[in-house]
Scaffold this active site. Structure first.
Site, mmCIF file in Angstrom:
data_model
loop_
_atom_site.group_PDB
_atom_site.id
_atom_site.type_symbol
_atom_site.label_atom_id
_atom_site.label_comp_id
_atom_site.label_asym_id
_atom_site.label_seq_id
_atom_site.Cartn_x
_atom_site.Cartn_y
_atom_site.Cartn_z
ATOM 1 N N ARG A 1 0.809 -1.238 0.000
ATOM 2 C CA ARG A 1 0.000 0.000 0.000
ATOM 3 C C ARG A 1 0.833 1.274 0.000
ATOM 4 N NH1 ARG A 1 -2.873 -2.545 4.059
ATOM 5 N NH2 ARG A 1 -4.564 -3.808 3.244
ATOM 6 N N LYS B 1 3.535 11.904 -11.180
ATOM 7 C CA LYS B 1 2.695 11.001 -11.984
ATOM 8 C C LYS B 1 3.475 9.720 -12.219
ATOM 9 C CE LYS B 1 -0.046 14.175 -14.790
ATOM 10 N NZ LYS B 1 -0.333 14.586 -16.168
ATOM 11 N N GLU C 1 10.992 18.196 -24.697
ATOM 12 C CA GLU C 1 10.282 18.678 -23.493
ATOM 13 C C GLU C 1 10.816 20.051 -23.067
ATOM 14 O OE1 GLU C 1 7.700 17.095 -22.503
ATOM 15 O OE2 GLU C 1 7.995 14.966 -22.977
ATOM 16 N N LYS D 1 9.093 23.094 -14.203
ATOM 17 C CA LYS D 1 8.034 22.088 -14.082
ATOM 18 C C LYS D 1 7.570 21.960 -12.629
ATOM 19 C CE LYS D 1 6.184 17.589 -14.875
ATOM 20 N NZ LYS D 1 6.212 16.245 -15.420
ATOM 21 N N GLU E 1 -3.883 18.654 -11.525
ATOM 22 C CA GLU E 1 -4.177 18.973 -12.914
ATOM 23 C C GLU E 1 -5.608 19.438 -13.158
ATOM 24 O OE1 GLU E 1 -1.979 16.518 -15.610
ATOM 25 O OE2 GLU E 1 -3.288 17.019 -17.281
ATOM 26 N N ARG F 1 -1.429 22.968 -14.661
ATOM 27 C CA ARG F 1 -0.603 21.809 -15.014
ATOM 28 C C ARG F 1 -0.938 21.271 -16.406
ATOM 29 N NH1 ARG F 1 1.171 16.579 -11.279
ATOM 30 N NH2 ARG F 1 2.595 15.725 -12.835
ATOM 31 N N ASN G 1 0.820 19.600 -21.119
ATOM 32 C CA ASN G 1 0.395 18.670 -22.171
ATOM 33 C C ASN G 1 0.549 19.267 -23.570
ATOM 34 O OD1 ASN G 1 -0.392 16.575 -20.436
ATOM 35 N ND2 ASN G 1 -2.292 17.664 -19.973
ATOM 36 N N HIS H 1 1.131 17.092 -26.538
ATOM 37 C CA HIS H 1 0.987 15.701 -26.100
ATOM 38 C C HIS H 1 -0.300 15.031 -26.554
ATOM 39 C CE1 HIS H 1 4.535 16.490 -23.844
ATOM 40 N NE2 HIS H 1 4.501 15.337 -23.205
ATOM 41 N N HIS I 1 0.624 11.834 -28.280
ATOM 42 C CA HIS I 1 0.352 10.494 -27.748
ATOM 43 C C HIS I 1 -0.408 9.639 -28.744
ATOM 44 C CE1 HIS I 1 0.920 11.449 -23.200
ATOM 45 N NE2 HIS I 1 2.033 11.077 -23.784
ATOM 46 N N HIS J 1 8.974 9.362 -27.720
ATOM 47 C CA HIS J 1 8.097 10.337 -27.069
ATOM 48 C C HIS J 1 8.413 11.759 -27.565
ATOM 49 C CE1 HIS J 1 5.486 11.805 -23.923
ATOM 50 N NE2 HIS J 1 6.434 12.628 -23.520
HETATM 51 N N1 LIG Z 1 5.601 10.797 -15.131
HETATM 52 C C1 LIG Z 1 5.632 11.831 -15.930
HETATM 53 O O1 LIG Z 1 5.208 12.932 -15.567
HETATM 54 C C2 LIG Z 1 6.229 11.683 -17.291
HETATM 55 C C3 LIG Z 1 6.518 12.808 -18.049
HETATM 56 C C4 LIG Z 1 7.119 12.640 -19.272
HETATM 57 C C5 LIG Z 1 7.413 11.376 -19.739
HETATM 58 N N2 LIG Z 1 7.102 10.299 -18.990
HETATM 59 C C6 LIG Z 1 7.411 8.949 -19.476
HETATM 60 O O2 LIG Z 1 8.804 8.849 -19.682
HETATM 61 C C7 LIG Z 1 9.057 7.862 -20.680
HETATM 62 C C8 LIG Z 1 10.079 8.394 -21.631
HETATM 63 O O3 LIG Z 1 11.252 8.720 -20.920
HETATM 64 P P1 LIG Z 1 12.687 8.371 -21.480
HETATM 65 O O4 LIG Z 1 12.805 8.888 -22.850
HETATM 66 O O5 LIG Z 1 13.694 8.780 -20.496
HETATM 67 O O6 LIG Z 1 12.561 6.793 -21.584
HETATM 68 P P2 LIG Z 1 13.443 5.523 -21.286
HETATM 69 O O7 LIG Z 1 13.455 5.250 -19.851
HETATM 70 O O8 LIG Z 1 12.942 4.470 -22.183
HETATM 71 O O9 LIG Z 1 14.927 5.946 -21.731
HETATM 72 C C9 LIG Z 1 15.221 6.084 -23.072
HETATM 73 C C10 LIG Z 1 16.370 5.161 -23.491
HETATM 74 O O10 LIG Z 1 17.570 5.715 -23.023
HETATM 75 C C11 LIG Z 1 18.267 4.763 -22.237
HETATM 76 N N3 LIG Z 1 18.976 5.538 -21.233
HETATM 77 C C12 LIG Z 1 18.443 6.359 -20.297
HETATM 78 N N4 LIG Z 1 19.409 6.968 -19.615
HETATM 79 C C13 LIG Z 1 20.581 6.525 -20.133
HETATM 80 C C14 LIG Z 1 21.936 6.807 -19.859
HETATM 81 N N5 LIG Z 1 22.296 7.725 -18.948
HETATM 82 N N6 LIG Z 1 22.876 6.162 -20.568
HETATM 83 C C15 LIG Z 1 22.526 5.261 -21.537
HETATM 84 N N7 LIG Z 1 21.265 4.981 -21.857
HETATM 85 C C16 LIG Z 1 20.303 5.609 -21.163
HETATM 86 C C17 LIG Z 1 17.233 3.814 -21.745
HETATM 87 O O11 LIG Z 1 17.771 2.549 -21.454
HETATM 88 C C18 LIG Z 1 16.282 3.759 -22.920
HETATM 89 O O12 LIG Z 1 16.761 2.861 -23.882
HETATM 90 C C19 LIG Z 1 7.719 7.539 -21.291
HETATM 91 O O13 LIG Z 1 7.286 6.298 -20.811
HETATM 92 C C20 LIG Z 1 6.806 8.643 -20.792
HETATM 93 O O14 LIG Z 1 5.466 8.249 -20.680
HETATM 94 C C21 LIG Z 1 6.518 10.429 -17.786
HETATM 95 ZN ZN LIG Z 2 6.159 14.337 -22.406
#
Ligand SMILES: NC(=O)c1ccc[n+]([C@@H]2O[C@H](COP(=O)([O-])OP(=O)(O)OC[C@H]3O[C@@H](n4cnc5c(N)ncnc54)[C@H](O)[C@@H]3O)[C@@H](O)[C@H]2O)c1
Ligand SMILES: [Zn+2]
Length: 339
Positions: A108, A130, A172, A214, A224, A228, A232, A235, A239, A249
């Site tokens: 939990r 999030k 972003e 942010k 949101e 906030r 988006n 997005h 998306h 992304h």
């Molecule tokens: N929670 C939120 O508010 C929020 C906001 C924006 C995006 N997201 C989410 O984030 C995700 C995208 O994030 P991302 O692009 O970081 O994704 P990711 O975690 O898939 O990383 C991208 C790639 O880079 C690699 N990588 C990351 N850091 C590295 C490093 N230092 N050295 C070598 N390789 C590295 C990872 O292994 C992966 O292959 C999506 O799932 C999206 O929905 C969430």
């Molecule tokens: Zn985003």
């Protein structure tokens, strides 16, 4: 090294900016902590995980699913994780989203923190609480809003970040500039990706500026209902295209921002589309794309931002000033068809 604290409605998040993972042991004790990372990060930085109990996941968005959550929970049970355990997600947005989600449901809810290792995770995914996973084509369909206890930035992780992920993260950053920060937009216009990649100080400052931007937006509107929503920008359509076309992304929202500028031209009188498109292209991001409009609209129908027959859409009034507008679905359909 900069330490900041942001107070959200239920908790305070400590930010250790430009610290280094070696300081993690001052924040959490290794006996009660389990790190979660992915194979790419683990293999590039194995030494940095020494002395930490670590769960290593397969990398990629396709693993941001319930099955991975189940497997992590099995491992936590095996390791004897309890209510005193802290989970620390060390990775990109996939890792931070999953770690926050698992920590929020395991027993939990247990404590968690993030060490974001991609630009995208540093400026965006790790901030705001999030946490969640994807269900089929629907991104982040299941999740929870819960803040991490802390966020620690170790800029050295960026040394192994692939070029495509730098570009992803800058989408972003450009988004933040468009909705909130004209001065940052002007800076991005005069600099290049290479500039930031080659200068530790510049990237550090830019990352911090974005993390703060942010955090302040989320602080004002954690759940949101207003401000906030601006985050988006790009997005909604982004998306809808992301999974369908297997775009990253960043690429998806870059295309989304381009078309959101055009929709803005029609609905707010926005006049600076060309400037936005030029900056996106300068940072190697895609802008105009041919896509199946009907199919994209079908996915839009399932968007969380659709309420009854209307969709909240983020538009620009001018660069640095985003606004949220409610657009009836049939009007949105005809605008998208006309793009
Ligand atoms: N929670 C939120 O508010 C929020 C906001 C924006 C995006 N997201 C989410 O984030 C995700 C995208 O994030 P991302 O692009 O970081 O994704 P990711 O975690 O898939 O990383 C991208 C790639 O880079 C690699 N990588 C990351 N850091 C590295 C490093 N230092 N050295 C070598 N390789 C590295 C990872 O292994 C992966 O292959 C999506 O799932 C999206 O929905 C969430
Ligand atoms: Zn985003």
């Amino acid at each position: 090294m900069t330490k900041l604290s942001y107070k959200f409605s239920h908790s305070t998040v400590d930010y250790y900016l430009a610290y280094g993972i070696s300081h993690l042991k001052e924040i959490v004790s290794p006996e009660n902590t389990i790190l979660i990372t992915d194979e790419n990060i683990f293999s590039a930085h194995t030494k940095r995980f020494r002395n930490w109990d670590t769960i290593v996941l397969k990398p990629g968005e396709e693993y941001k699913i319930q099955q991975t959550v189940d497997s992590i929970i099995d491992e936590l049970i095996d390791k004897g994780a309890d209510r005193k355990t802290t989970l620390v997600g060390v990775g990109g947005g996939v890792i931070t989203d999953i770690t926050g989600y698992v920590a929020s449901i395991y027993m939990r809810g247990i404590r968690f923190g993030f060490i974001p290792t991609s630009i995208l995770a540093m400026v965006d995914a790790s901030i705001g609480g999030k946490n969640g996973i994807d269900v089929d084509l629907y991104k982040n369909m299941v999740g929870i809003i819960r803040q991490p206890s802390f966020i620690l930035h170790d800029m050295v992780f960026l040394n192994s970040l692939p070029q495509s992920e730098w570009e992803n993260g800058f989408a972003e950053i450009i988004k933040h500039a468009c909705i909130k920060d004209i001065a940052m937009f002007n800076e991005l216009e005069t600099k290049t990706l290479k500039h930031y990649q080659g200068r530790q100080k510049s990237i550090c400052e830019l990352v911090q500026r974005n993390a703060v931007l942010k955090s302040k937006v989320v602080q004002k509107d954690e759940f949101e209902t207003g401000e906030r929503k601006l985050l988006n920008f790009g997005h909604t359509l982004g998306h809808a295209l992301e999974n369908q076309y297997e775009l990253s992304h960043g690429q998806a929202i870059s295309i989304g921002m381009t078309y959101a500028c055009h929709i803005s031209e029609q609905l707010t009188g926005f006049k600076e589309t060309k400037r936005v498109v030029n900056v996106l292209e300068k940072y190697h991001l895609p802008t105009y794309a041919s896509f199946d409009k009907e199919k994209a609209f079908e996915v839009l129908q399932k968007d969380k931002k659709k309420v009854r027959n209307e969709m909240s859409y983020v538009l620009l009034q001018k660069i640095g000033k985003g606004i949220v507008k409610t657009i009836p679905m049939d009007q949105l359909k005809s605008i998208i068809e006309s793009l």
